[in-house]
Design a protein around this motif. Structure first.
Motif, PDB file in Angstrom:
ATOM      1  N   ALA B  57       0.829  -1.204   0.000  1.00 50.67           N
ATOM      2  CA  ALA B  57       0.000   0.000   0.000  1.00 50.67           C
ATOM      3  C   ALA B  57       0.865   1.257   0.000  1.00 50.67           C
ATOM      4  CB  ALA B  57      -0.936  -0.013   1.205  1.00 50.67           C
ATOM      5  N   MET B  58       1.528   1.504  -1.114  1.00 53.42           N
ATOM      6  CA  MET B  58       2.376   2.696  -1.238  1.00 53.42           C
ATOM      7  C   MET B  58       1.559   3.921  -1.600  1.00 53.42           C
ATOM      8  SD  MET B  58       5.737   1.104  -3.187  1.00 53.42           S
ATOM      9  CE  MET B  58       4.845   0.257  -4.480  1.00 53.42           C
ATOM     10  N   ASP B  65      -4.937   4.778  -0.577  1.00 55.25           N
ATOM     11  CA  ASP B  65      -4.474   3.485  -0.071  1.00 55.25           C
ATOM     12  C   ASP B  65      -3.566   3.669   1.144  1.00 55.25           C
ATOM     13  OD1 ASP B  65      -4.497   0.765  -0.054  1.00 55.25           O
ATOM     14  OD2 ASP B  65      -3.024   0.494  -1.656  1.00 55.25           O
ATOM     15  N   ASN B  66      -3.677   2.771   2.110  1.00 57.99           N
ATOM     16  CA  ASN B  66      -2.768   2.746   3.260  1.00 57.99           C
ATOM     17  C   ASN B  66      -2.791   1.351   3.870  1.00 57.99           C
ATOM     18  OD1 ASN B  66      -5.056   2.534   5.026  1.00 57.99           O
ATOM     19  ND2 ASN B  66      -5.351   4.739   4.804  1.00 57.99           N
ATOM     20  N   TRP B  67      -2.011   1.134   4.911  1.00 57.99           N
ATOM     21  CA  TRP B  67      -1.879  -0.242   5.432  1.00 57.99           C
ATOM     22  C   TRP B  67      -3.205  -0.770   5.968  1.00 57.99           C
ATOM     23  CZ3 TRP B  67      -2.971  -2.208  10.202  1.00 57.99           C
ATOM     24  CH2 TRP B  67      -3.017  -1.346  11.302  1.00 57.99           C
ATOM     25  N   GLN B  68      -4.043   0.127   6.506  1.00 62.60           N
ATOM     26  CA  GLN B  68      -5.315  -0.344   7.056  1.00 62.60           C
ATOM     27  C   GLN B  68      -6.203  -0.940   5.961  1.00 62.60           C
ATOM     28  OE1 GLN B  68      -3.933   2.627   7.852  1.00 62.60           O
ATOM     29  NE2 GLN B  68      -4.261   3.140  10.006  1.00 62.60           N
ATOM     30  N   VAL B  69      -6.222  -0.285   4.793  1.00 57.68           N
ATOM     31  CA  VAL B  69      -7.044  -0.795   3.683  1.00 57.68           C
ATOM     32  C   VAL B  69      -6.500  -2.150   3.211  1.00 57.68           C
ATOM     33  CG1 VAL B  69      -8.054  -0.260   1.441  1.00 57.68           C
ATOM     34  CG2 VAL B  69      -7.429   1.602   2.989  1.00 57.68           C
ATOM     35  N   ARG B  72      -7.442  -4.806   5.721  1.00 58.50           N
ATOM     36  CA  ARG B  72      -8.849  -5.211   5.578  1.00 58.50           C
ATOM     37  C   ARG B  72      -9.035  -6.132   4.369  1.00 58.50           C
ATOM     38  NH1 ARG B  72     -10.611   0.281   7.175  1.00 58.50           N
ATOM     39  NH2 ARG B  72     -10.523   0.864   4.991  1.00 58.50           N
ATOM     40  N   ASP B  73      -8.426  -5.747   3.245  1.00 57.38           N
ATOM     41  CA  ASP B  73      -8.569  -6.564   2.032  1.00 57.38           C
ATOM     42  C   ASP B  73      -8.030  -7.978   2.254  1.00 57.38           C
ATOM     43  OD1 ASP B  73      -9.708  -4.466   0.681  1.00 57.38           O
ATOM     44  OD2 ASP B  73      -7.879  -3.898  -0.405  1.00 57.38           O
ATOM     45  N   THR B  74      -6.896  -8.065   2.943  1.00 59.14           N
ATOM     46  CA  THR B  74      -6.265  -9.369   3.178  1.00 59.14           C
ATOM     47  C   THR B  74      -7.149 -10.247   4.064  1.00 59.14           C
ATOM     48  OG1 THR B  74      -4.073  -8.370   2.960  1.00 59.14           O
ATOM     49  CG2 THR B  74      -4.182 -10.490   4.089  1.00 59.14           C
ATOM     50  N   ALA B  91       0.836  -5.888   6.008  1.00 60.45           N
ATOM     51  CA  ALA B  91       0.323  -4.656   5.401  1.00 60.45           C
ATOM     52  C   ALA B  91       1.193  -3.452   5.780  1.00 60.45           C
ATOM     53  CB  ALA B  91      -1.122  -4.421   5.832  1.00 60.45           C
ATOM     54  N   LYS B  92       1.684  -3.440   7.011  1.00 56.84           N
ATOM     55  CA  LYS B  92       2.489  -2.302   7.458  1.00 56.84           C
ATOM     56  C   LYS B  92       3.875  -2.273   6.822  1.00 56.84           C
ATOM     57  CE  LYS B  92       0.621  -1.269  12.037  1.00 56.84           C
ATOM     58  NZ  LYS B  92       0.698  -1.601  13.490  1.00 56.84           N
ATOM     59  N   GLU B  93       4.475  -3.431   6.641  1.00 64.27           N
ATOM     60  CA  GLU B  93       5.894  -3.459   6.238  1.00 64.27           C
ATOM     61  C   GLU B  93       6.124  -3.618   4.742  1.00 64.27           C
ATOM     62  OE1 GLU B  93       7.830  -6.424   8.686  1.00 64.27           O
ATOM     63  OE2 GLU B  93       7.315  -5.348  10.529  1.00 64.27           O
TER      64      GLU B  93
END
Lengths: 263, 630
Positions: B57-58, B65-69, B72-74, B91-93
């Protein structure tokens, strides 16, 4: 649909060997590697062959089919007539280990001699900016699946074992060109290309380009431009004098208003 | 005991795909001496076949887009059976791991402003996959391979020896993990080239051996995918988790027979390709499940508008998660609306100009032209489901990737948890990077903290050697190639995309029979590069893995993600709370249930309660009202 094909397969090891004859079934849509696998499963369980993806993406199953370097997984049986005898031999330039498997360590040793990518020291991850048009030149060379058929077919090593110490073959001259054309690389490899990798041995017969399964224009797009840049450096009097003051690309890139997207 | 080549390292990495290489890089950066052991030549691992890209999520293409989205998708893609901690870390890394590849020399396709371009993929809310055309896996593996070379060059400058810190052992198969006092102590195997034995003695071992595809007949997996890591881990005392979840990728080639199963990238659909049946119907509109109803377009018009105006239209149903699309295709073919070769049509020729197709999907164009004589710029492809990925895998600690056996780590496809019951496309390459690095770090820290190195005795090696040589003394005339083919047919037909109790019971009986047949399969020839011997050893791994898959599949009485039961067609909240864990008891695989950890409240808050109701039991539901930003 199905028929029985005549195959000749080289079998042996580093002490010697020879061609063996096989009659083997062929079904519609099959490729040479399918037939080799059928030989393993039905007639020669210890027939040694290297393969992996069977989709032309990994470059493992290189061999010589009727004398021509091919990926066996991408050579369709329908390209031969049913009464044709198909001869499979290992790549000739590299020492045989067993049957169709050769020792390709030469390639890995040469890969290790190419000075690695070196981005500007002050450029943080995430801040890289490059234009699509600028990355495309190197991207063409990064399509390489390292089947090593270009190095196998190059007569500078195929017919001259003694050149292996001084010449790295088209694959790694192309790797040098690739790094050279990377918009953010800072190393000058021109001297290395001459001294360590023997770019001068290439006399542009384009055999490598002809066998490349990825259809990379190795000679035209990689090696010739590399040779030209080396010639520029060596023979251009103005460049030679200028280079006394600024020896490498790093110097040019450090100019404050030069965007990273240019080299 | 014959001559055994003995090596000593700090960390041994088994497998040289994306996860193995990233783990090796990290362990070396932490100052450890590392061996990389792989079955193929260096740089040929299965990662090379990944096509679509790396999900991260760059926000380069859509800044929402961000890590939270991505998290959630994952979780949605995995139908909430995921290890939520792994999904969070992933998602964060992932963005940092992708940017890092650029510092190693990777050249991704670019956006107009020079950033890494990102493409749409099934189940991802925004364009998220960093890619290079449709050869993203090749770029990933080559980049990591070249980073390893650059580290070796550094070591050479310092010590005069390229292999001072990282040594690569290509074409070596590991047949057994060595353990001492309940801890990892190394690995034992043979050089494929010579048949000579070798031991790698090390306090930390990282499994990065990939998947199990070769257990099935129709598969996108390469020959290496024989479940070695899963079987080695189980035999050494570690466990596997949720092995019933197997992803059948919706689009594999179906013709000609010799290429059946080879992958057709999801990017074809991400870039506009549509699925139609023999009646010309774009059938995916009929298969949007309730849980995804508000996220997917219900008419072709809306779906087509989405490609240019994603903010005001819903996504085409061709981009539903893979399990949904694979089941839909299966149903269409079974209903008699399939193509002549038993697939459905995937068409991009009527959707994009020929030059754009060749630019965006060069290896697909090449693959169909060379292998099937089909020009995808002029005609539709025929595609059908193919065994692609195992979501289940070796049970690991989410942060360090350590298994239940101290000193044994696992990363990438061989590990389980991140993807839950179904993996989203693009989440595999990011998985390799995020958790490959974490495994390398975890192993380095483990070695650091260990007071003494575990000893490897001669007796341990003698035993391992005898086990590896056993196929040569088998006297029966069973052919290992035939047993393999029978195993693949059994798994494909009886534990495949749609499962039912009676068939799986039948499969388990056949697996017992195969075990007997393997003991009667003698090997001809010598030890040097002998594929018959190699297969006999690989078969043992495949049989144990197949048993784990079949037993877990029979046990789980619900349908979820990559596990579809004809006799239990619904998702069950109660089954969602359970992981099915598999151990080796000396004879075969045995299963037990393990309750899932409840999700951390701050992560639960990222979802609407209404959505959570689709997956969680009443008592698990949080009390917050809404709160997410989507």
């Amino acid at each position: 649909m199905g028929y029985t094909a005549k195959f000749k397969v080289w079998r042996g090891d580093d002490t010697g060997g020879g061609i063996e004859d096989f009659n083997v079934d062929v079904n519609e849509g099959e490729v040479v590697l399918d037939i080799i696998h059928r030989l393993q499963a039905t007639q020669a369980p210890d027939l040694a062959v290297r393969w992996n993806c069977k989709a032309g993406k990994c470059g493992s199953c290189s061999a010589e089919v009727n004398g021509k370097p091919r990926l066996m997984c991408m050579t369709r049986m329908s390209t031969f007539t049913e009464d044709e005898t198909i001869t499979i031999t290992p790549m000739r330039t590299f020492p045989v280990i067993r049957d169709l498997v050769t020792d390709v360590s030469y390639n890995y040793e040469k890969a290790r001699m190419v000075p690695a990518f070196a981005p500007p020291a002050d450029l943080a991850p995430g801040d890289y900016r490059m234009a699509q048009i600028d990355v495309e030149r190197s991207q063409e060379f990064r399509k390489c699946i390292e089947c090593f058929m270009c190095n196998n077919v190059c007569h500078a090593v195929r017919d001259h074992e003694e050149n292996k110490t001084t010449f790295s073959g088209p694959r790694f001259l192309m790797r040098i060109a690739e790094l050279d054309m990377h918009p953010l690389d800072t190393v000058d490899r021109r001297e290395v290309a001459v001294e360590d990798h023997g770019v001068g041995y290439c006399n542009i017969t384009k055999c490598c380009t002809e066998v490349c399964p990825e259809h990379i224009k190795i000679t035209d797009n990689a090696i010739i431009p590399l040779k030209e840049r080396i010639a520029d450096k060596k023979y251009d009097p103005i460049f030679s004098i200028a280079s006394l003051f600024k020896r490498n690309k790093q110097g040019r890139q450090a100019a404050p208003d030069t965007p990273h997207a240019t080299k | 005991m014959s001559e055994i080549e003995r090596h000593s390292f700090d960390v041994v990495v088994i497998g040289a795909g994306g996860a193995g290489l990233r783990a090796a890089i990290e362990a070396r950066m932490q100052g450890k001496r590392v061996a990389i052991v792989c079955k193929s030549l260096f740089g040929k691992a299965h990662t090379v076949m990944a096509e679509g890209g790396i999900a991260a999520a760059m926000g380069n293409v859509n800044s929402h887009d961000n890590w939270q989205v991505h998290f959630r998708d994952t979780m949605r893609g995995g139908k909430f059976l995921n290890s939520w901690r792994m999904a969070e870390l992933h998602a964060k890394e992932a963005p940092t791991r992708v940017w890092e590849l650029e510092t190693y020399g990777a050249l991704f396709d670019r956006t107009p402003d020079g950033k890494i371009s990102q493409r749409n993929f099934g189940g991802h809310e925004y364009p998220r996959l960093a890619h290079v055309g449709d050869r993203s896996g090749l770029e990933l593996i080559r980049t990591l391979q070249q980073k390893i070379v650059s580290l070796q060059q550094e070591d050479y400058r310092e010590t005069g020896d390229y292999e001072a810190k990282i040594q690569i052992f290509a074409e070596v198969t590991i047949t057994r993990l060595l353990t001492t006092d309940g801890r990892a102590a190394g690995a034992f195997g043979y050089f494929r080239e010579t048949g000579n034995f070798v031991s790698f003695e090390a306090p930390a071992v990282i499994l990065a051996t990939g998947g199990i595809g070769k257990t099935f007949k129709v598969t996108s997996g390469s020959w290496e995918y024989t479940g070695d890591g899963h079987a080695l881990a189980m035999r050494a005392g570690a466990t596997t988790l949720n092995m019933e979840f197997i992803q059948f990728h919706p689009t594999g080639m179906v013709w000609p027979p010799s290429v059946k199963g080879i992958l057709v990238t999801e990017s074809v659909r991400g870039d506009g390709g549509v699925l139609t049946n023999s009646e010309g119907t774009r059938f995916m509109f009929n298969y949007i499940p309730d849980v995804f109803k508000d996220k997917y377009a219900t008419t072709p018009e809306e779906a087509d508008r989405w490609y240019t105006d994603p903010d005001n239209n819903r996504r085409p149903p061709e981009l539903l998660p893979r399990d949904e699309v694979a089941r839909a295709i299966n149903t269409e073919v079974k209903a008699g609306r399939g193509t002549p070769h038993g697939g459905v049509y995937l068409d991009v020729s009527s959707r994009l100009p020929a030059d754009v197709i060749k630019k965006k999907l060069p290896s697909m164009w090449h693959q169909f032209k060379e292998l099937a004589d089909v020009d995808i710029t002029k005609e539709a492809m025929e595609v059908g489901p193919t065994c692609h990925y195992v979501m289940g895998g070796v049970e690991v600690d989410p942060d360090s990737q350590e298994t239940l056996l101290p000193g044994l780590f696992a990363a990438g496809e061989v590990s389980g948890g991140l993807h839950g019951s179904n993996r989203l496309g693009g989440n595999s390459l990011s998985d390799l990077l995020v958790f490959g690095r974490r495994a390398g770090l975890g192993a380095a820290e483990y070695v650091e903290a260990l007071p003494t190195r575990p000893a490897v005795t001669d007796a341990m090696l003698t035993e391992a050697e005898a086990e590896a040589l056993a196929p040569f003394s088998n006297v029966g005339d069973e052919n290992p190639y035939t047993i393999h083919a029978d195993l693949q047919n059994t798994m494909n037909d009886l534990v495949g995309i749609i499962r039912t109790e009676s068939e799986m019971v039948d499969a388990l009986a056949r697996l017992q029979d195969f075990k007997v047949r393997v003991k009667n399969s003698g090997v001809k020839g010598g030890r040097a590069f002998n594929p018959g011997w190699h297969l006999a050893l690989d078969l043992k791994n495949m049989l144990l893995v197949a048993e784990a898959v079949a037993k877990a599949s029979l046990d789980r009485q619900e349908s979820r993600g990559g596990h579809t039961r004809d006799d239990y067609p619904k998702m069950s909240d109660e089954w969602r709370k359970l992981n099915i864990v598999c151990r080796y008891d000396g004879e075969g695989a045995v299963i037990e249930h393990q309750p899932m950890q409840p999700m951390r409240p701050d992560l639960l808050e990222l979802f609407d309660v209404e959505e959570l109701k689709k997956y969680l039991t009443a008592e698990e539901l949080p009390t917050h009202d809404a709160g997410s930003d989507h």
